[in-house]
Scaffold this motif. Structure first.
Motif, PDB file in Angstrom:
ATOM      1  N   PRO A  24       0.832  -1.211   0.000  1.00 40.48           N
ATOM      2  CA  PRO A  24       0.000   0.000   0.000  1.00 40.48           C
ATOM      3  C   PRO A  24       0.869   1.265   0.000  1.00 40.48           C
ATOM      4  N   LEU A  25       0.357   2.307  -0.634  1.00 38.84           N
ATOM      5  CA  LEU A  25       1.087   3.575  -0.682  1.00 38.84           C
ATOM      6  C   LEU A  25       0.604   4.494   0.437  1.00 38.84           C
ATOM      7  N   PHE A  26       1.488   5.388   0.872  1.00 38.47           N
ATOM      8  CA  PHE A  26       1.097   6.414   1.849  1.00 38.47           C
ATOM      9  C   PHE A  26       0.720   7.694   1.109  1.00 38.47           C
ATOM     10  N   PRO A  27      -0.193   8.496   1.639  1.00 35.10           N
ATOM     11  CA  PRO A  27      -0.973   8.256   2.846  1.00 35.10           C
ATOM     12  C   PRO A  27      -1.947   7.081   2.662  1.00 35.10           C
ATOM     13  N   MET A  28      -2.082   6.299   3.722  1.00 43.21           N
ATOM     14  CA  MET A  28      -2.880   5.076   3.679  1.00 43.21           C
ATOM     15  C   MET A  28      -3.964   5.148   4.756  1.00 43.21           C
ATOM     16  N   LEU A  29      -5.178   4.905   4.333  1.00 44.54           N
ATOM     17  CA  LEU A  29      -6.287   4.871   5.289  1.00 44.54           C
ATOM     18  C   LEU A  29      -6.501   3.417   5.704  1.00 44.54           C
ATOM     19  N   ALA A  30      -6.447   3.147   7.009  1.00 40.27           N
ATOM     20  CA  ALA A  30      -6.585   1.765   7.489  1.00 40.27           C
ATOM     21  C   ALA A  30      -7.821   1.630   8.361  1.00 40.27           C
ATOM     22  N   LEU A  31      -8.688   0.717   7.971  1.00 44.89           N
ATOM     23  CA  LEU A  31      -9.859   0.380   8.791  1.00 44.89           C
ATOM     24  C   LEU A  31      -9.502  -0.895   9.552  1.00 44.89           C
ATOM     25  N   ILE A  32      -9.350  -0.744  10.876  1.00 45.26           N
ATOM     26  CA  ILE A  32      -8.904  -1.884  11.697  1.00 45.26           C
ATOM     27  C   ILE A  32     -10.114  -2.415  12.457  1.00 45.26           C
ATOM     28  N   VAL A  33     -10.498  -3.634  12.125  1.00 46.55           N
ATOM     29  CA  VAL A  33     -11.743  -4.188  12.667  1.00 46.55           C
ATOM     30  C   VAL A  33     -11.507  -5.599  13.191  1.00 46.55           C
ATOM     31  N   SER A  34     -11.449  -5.717  14.524  1.00 48.15           N
ATOM     32  CA  SER A  34     -11.159  -7.040  15.082  1.00 48.15           C
ATOM     33  C   SER A  34     -12.095  -7.316  16.251  1.00 48.15           C
ATOM     34  N   GLY A  35     -11.767  -8.363  17.015  1.00 45.59           N
ATOM     35  CA  GLY A  35     -12.600  -8.727  18.155  1.00 45.59           C
ATOM     36  C   GLY A  35     -12.534  -7.674  19.253  1.00 45.59           C
ATOM     37  N   GLY A  36     -11.425  -6.945  19.333  1.00 41.59           N
ATOM     38  CA  GLY A  36     -11.267  -5.971  20.402  1.00 41.59           C
ATOM     39  C   GLY A  36     -11.194  -4.532  19.921  1.00 41.59           C
ATOM     40  N   HIS A  37     -11.141  -4.308  18.600  1.00 37.28           N
ATOM     41  CA  HIS A  37     -10.897  -2.956  18.092  1.00 37.28           C
ATOM     42  C   HIS A  37     -11.721  -2.637  16.851  1.00 37.28           C
ATOM     43  N   SER A  38     -12.148  -1.385  16.772  1.00 40.57           N
ATOM     44  CA  SER A  38     -12.750  -0.877  15.536  1.00 40.57           C
ATOM     45  C   SER A  38     -12.241   0.538  15.423  1.00 40.57           C
ATOM     46  N   GLN A  39     -11.303   0.765  14.530  1.00 39.25           N
ATOM     47  CA  GLN A  39     -10.789   2.117  14.417  1.00 39.25           C
ATOM     48  C   GLN A  39     -10.346   2.443  13.003  1.00 39.25           C
ATOM     49  N   LEU A  40     -10.362   3.744  12.756  1.00 37.86           N
ATOM     50  CA  LEU A  40      -9.972   4.242  11.447  1.00 37.86           C
ATOM     51  C   LEU A  40      -8.717   5.079  11.656  1.00 37.86           C
ATOM     52  N   VAL A  41      -7.658   4.717  10.947  1.00 37.19           N
ATOM     53  CA  VAL A  41      -6.362   5.349  11.198  1.00 37.19           C
ATOM     54  C   VAL A  41      -5.779   5.838   9.872  1.00 37.19           C
ATOM     55  N   LEU A  42      -5.249   7.051   9.892  1.00 37.57           N
ATOM     56  CA  LEU A  42      -4.592   7.581   8.703  1.00 37.57           C
ATOM     57  C   LEU A  42      -3.078   7.501   8.904  1.00 37.57           C
ATOM     58  N   PHE A  43      -2.417   6.705   8.076  1.00 33.20           N
ATOM     59  CA  PHE A  43      -0.962   6.556   8.153  1.00 33.20           C
ATOM     60  C   PHE A  43      -0.308   7.494   7.140  1.00 33.20           C
ATOM     61  N   ARG A  44       0.558   8.381   7.618  1.00 33.53           N
ATOM     62  CA  ARG A  44       1.318   9.215   6.677  1.00 33.53           C
ATOM     63  C   ARG A  44       2.590   8.487   6.255  1.00 33.53           C
ATOM     64  N   ASP A  45       3.081   7.636   7.149  1.00 36.26           N
ATOM     65  CA  ASP A  45       4.290   6.838   6.893  1.00 36.26           C
ATOM     66  C   ASP A  45       4.279   5.724   7.945  1.00 36.26           C
ATOM     67  N   HIS A  46       5.292   4.849   7.905  1.00 39.60           N
ATOM     68  CA  HIS A  46       5.394   3.837   8.956  1.00 39.60           C
ATOM     69  C   HIS A  46       5.585   4.550  10.299  1.00 39.60           C
ATOM     70  N   GLY A  47       4.742   4.220  11.254  1.00 40.42           N
ATOM     71  CA  GLY A  47       4.886   4.793  12.597  1.00 40.42           C
ATOM     72  C   GLY A  47       4.399   6.219  12.733  1.00 40.42           C
ATOM     73  N   ASP A  48       3.970   6.812  11.638  1.00 40.36           N
ATOM     74  CA  ASP A  48       3.492   8.194  11.688  1.00 40.36           C
ATOM     75  C   ASP A  48       2.014   8.173  11.309  1.00 40.36           C
ATOM     76  N   TYR A  49       1.188   8.040  12.325  1.00 40.66           N
ATOM     77  CA  TYR A  49      -0.236   7.890  12.026  1.00 40.66           C
ATOM     78  C   TYR A  49      -1.107   8.644  13.009  1.00 40.66           C
ATOM     79  N   GLU A  50      -2.360   8.804  12.566  1.00 44.42           N
ATOM     80  CA  GLU A  50      -3.312   9.579  13.368  1.00 44.42           C
ATOM     81  C   GLU A  50      -4.591   8.760  13.491  1.00 44.42           C
ATOM     82  N   LEU A  51      -5.056   8.623  14.717  1.00 39.89           N
ATOM     83  CA  LEU A  51      -6.312   7.917  14.956  1.00 39.89           C
ATOM     84  C   LEU A  51      -7.460   8.867  14.616  1.00 39.89           C
ATOM     85  N   LEU A  52      -8.191   8.567  13.533  1.00 45.38           N
ATOM     86  CA  LEU A  52      -9.270   9.473  13.119  1.00 45.38           C
ATOM     87  C   LEU A  52     -10.530   9.248  13.942  1.00 45.38           C
TER      88      LEU A  52
END
Ligand code: KG4
Ligand code: ZN
Length: 373
Positions: free
Chosen positions: A149-177
């Motif tokens: 995937p290319l940056f900026p990358m929008l990640a929808l993280i959906v698991s048993g314990g988490h539901s979050q939308l995160v914008l990654f500008r780079d590896h380790g450089d991200y913002e919880l939207l």
């Protein structure tokens, strides 16, 4: 750089070897699903004990499948947060011991961040000449993504314990939207499955029942949130409960564990389909909003619920860019995602002293996660 990843945060014991964050050499996952199914959910004490039984064989199998020895391994990475404390302790203790005995640098990895990195695995190691009839963990129902995937990358993280939308500008450089304000989506799948009398884990069994059901039969509400990119699933779960009570003609005083016996097969399937459609539309609506606002170059989905085919289909339909999905078995818990993230993590962070490692059972994925160590 070849990294051995170890994962034991919940009910899967896993080890994997990944080269340079993208080449998958082995992927061993021992699931405890059958053990916990009789209880209808994960029992922490039981989980920790069964991690202890299999962790060493799982790690050895990862080396055997990759046709590697310890000399080939440059570093060890392990999940240290978040998860069940006993489960985390088993994996980290194994990793710490091996880091000392084999004299390898040790990296501590955040499980939820790592889910995103299932999408960075693009190649199967050429070292394994028996692919096709070789190691089981490298046989996937769909191909690995053709590129990262290319940056900026929008990640929808959906698991048993988490539901979050995160914008990654780079590896380790991200913002919880945004994130769920109550239940995680996987938790909602699991709880609704219980109400409907479908087996644990609820996600796959709801998805299966929904294939035969009509999603338009029951009108279920989508929560309205004050945060633009936030979710809520607990109201939806309660709405299913109330609708089932209405359907079988009882009120809220009726024991909910007896509701399922009164449901017919058709109603069960229609409830599964209606719930799944509403839950997925909630996720997709918010993801589409964030896509329009931030115009990322890529969108990825991650975590156990990312294995859901209907979520994949509807998200692709609603977004104008091509989405490359990771194989379903890399969406649920595994160690390949741990070893992949560790490669990028190691470019910017120090390894830790294996004698001084603490697990953190609850640690949200925040902007500071990489600098916490
Ligand atoms: O990421 P994961 O394996 O473990 C956690 O870190 O939580 O996610 C497990 C969750 C469970 O709630 C399970 O029901 C859900 O993922 N899940 C699914 C599917 N496969 C697993 N949910 C919906 N559809 C699926 N096909
Ligand atoms: Zn997980």
């Amino acid at each position: 750089m070849k990294i051995l990843g170890i994962e034991s945060s919940c009910d899967e014991t896993a080890a994997s070897i990944v080269e340079d964050g993208r080449i998958l050499h082995s992927n061993v996952v021992v699931s405890q699903i059958d053990i916990h199914a009789i209880y209808g959910g994960v029992v922490p004490e039981v989980a920790a004990r069964s991690h202890i039984e299999v962790i060493n064989p799982v790690i050895n199998q990862a080396l055997t499948d990759a046709k590697m020895t310890w000399d080939d391994i440059d570093a060890i990475a392990v999940t240290y947060a978040p998860g069940l404390i006993g489960s985390l302790l088993v994996g980290t203790l194994a990793a710490r011991t091996l880091a000392v005995l084999k004299n390898k640098p040790l990296f501590l990895i955040h499980h939820v961040e790592a889910h995103v990195y299932a999408n960075f695995l693009t190649e199967i190691g050429v070292g394994d000449s028996e692919i096709g009839n070789g190691s089981k963990g490298l046989q996937f129902s769909t191909p690995l993504p053709s590129s990262q995937p290319l940056f900026p990358m929008l990640a929808l993280i959906v698991s048993g314990g988490h539901s979050q939308l995160v914008l990654f500008r780079d590896h380790g450089d991200y913002e919880l939207l945004g994130q769920t304000q109550d239940d995680a989506i996987g938790e909602a799948f699991d709880k609704v499955a219980k109400i409907l009398g479908l087996p644990y884990p609820g996600g796959p069994s709801i998805a299966k029942a929904a294939l035969e059901g009509n999603p338009k039969v029951y009108q279920l509400p989508k929560a309205k949130m004050s945060g633009k990119y936030d979710f809520s699933f607990s109201g939806l779960k309660t709405a299913v409960l109330r609708a089932v009570q209405r359907e079988v003609g009882v009120d809220f005083t009726f024991p909910s564990f007896q509701l399922a016996e009164r449901l017919g097969e058709r109603e069960r399937q229609d409830f599964a389909a209606s719930f799944q459609r509403t839950a997925i539309e909630t996720l997709v609506d918010v993801t589409e909003r964030a896509y329009n606002d931030f115009q990322p170059k890529s969108v990825v989905i991650a975590g156990g619920v990312a294995a859901n085919q209907e979520l994949r289909r509807i998200l692709q339909k609603r977004l104008p860019l091509e989405i490359e999905y990771a194989p379903m078995s890399l969406c649920t818990d595994n160690a390949a995602m741990i070893a992949s993230l560790a490669y990028y993590y190691a470019q910017k962070n120090q390894s830790v002293d294996p004698l001084r490692v603490e697990v953190v059972p609850s640690l949200s994925m925040t902007k500071t996660a990489w600098s916490n160590l």
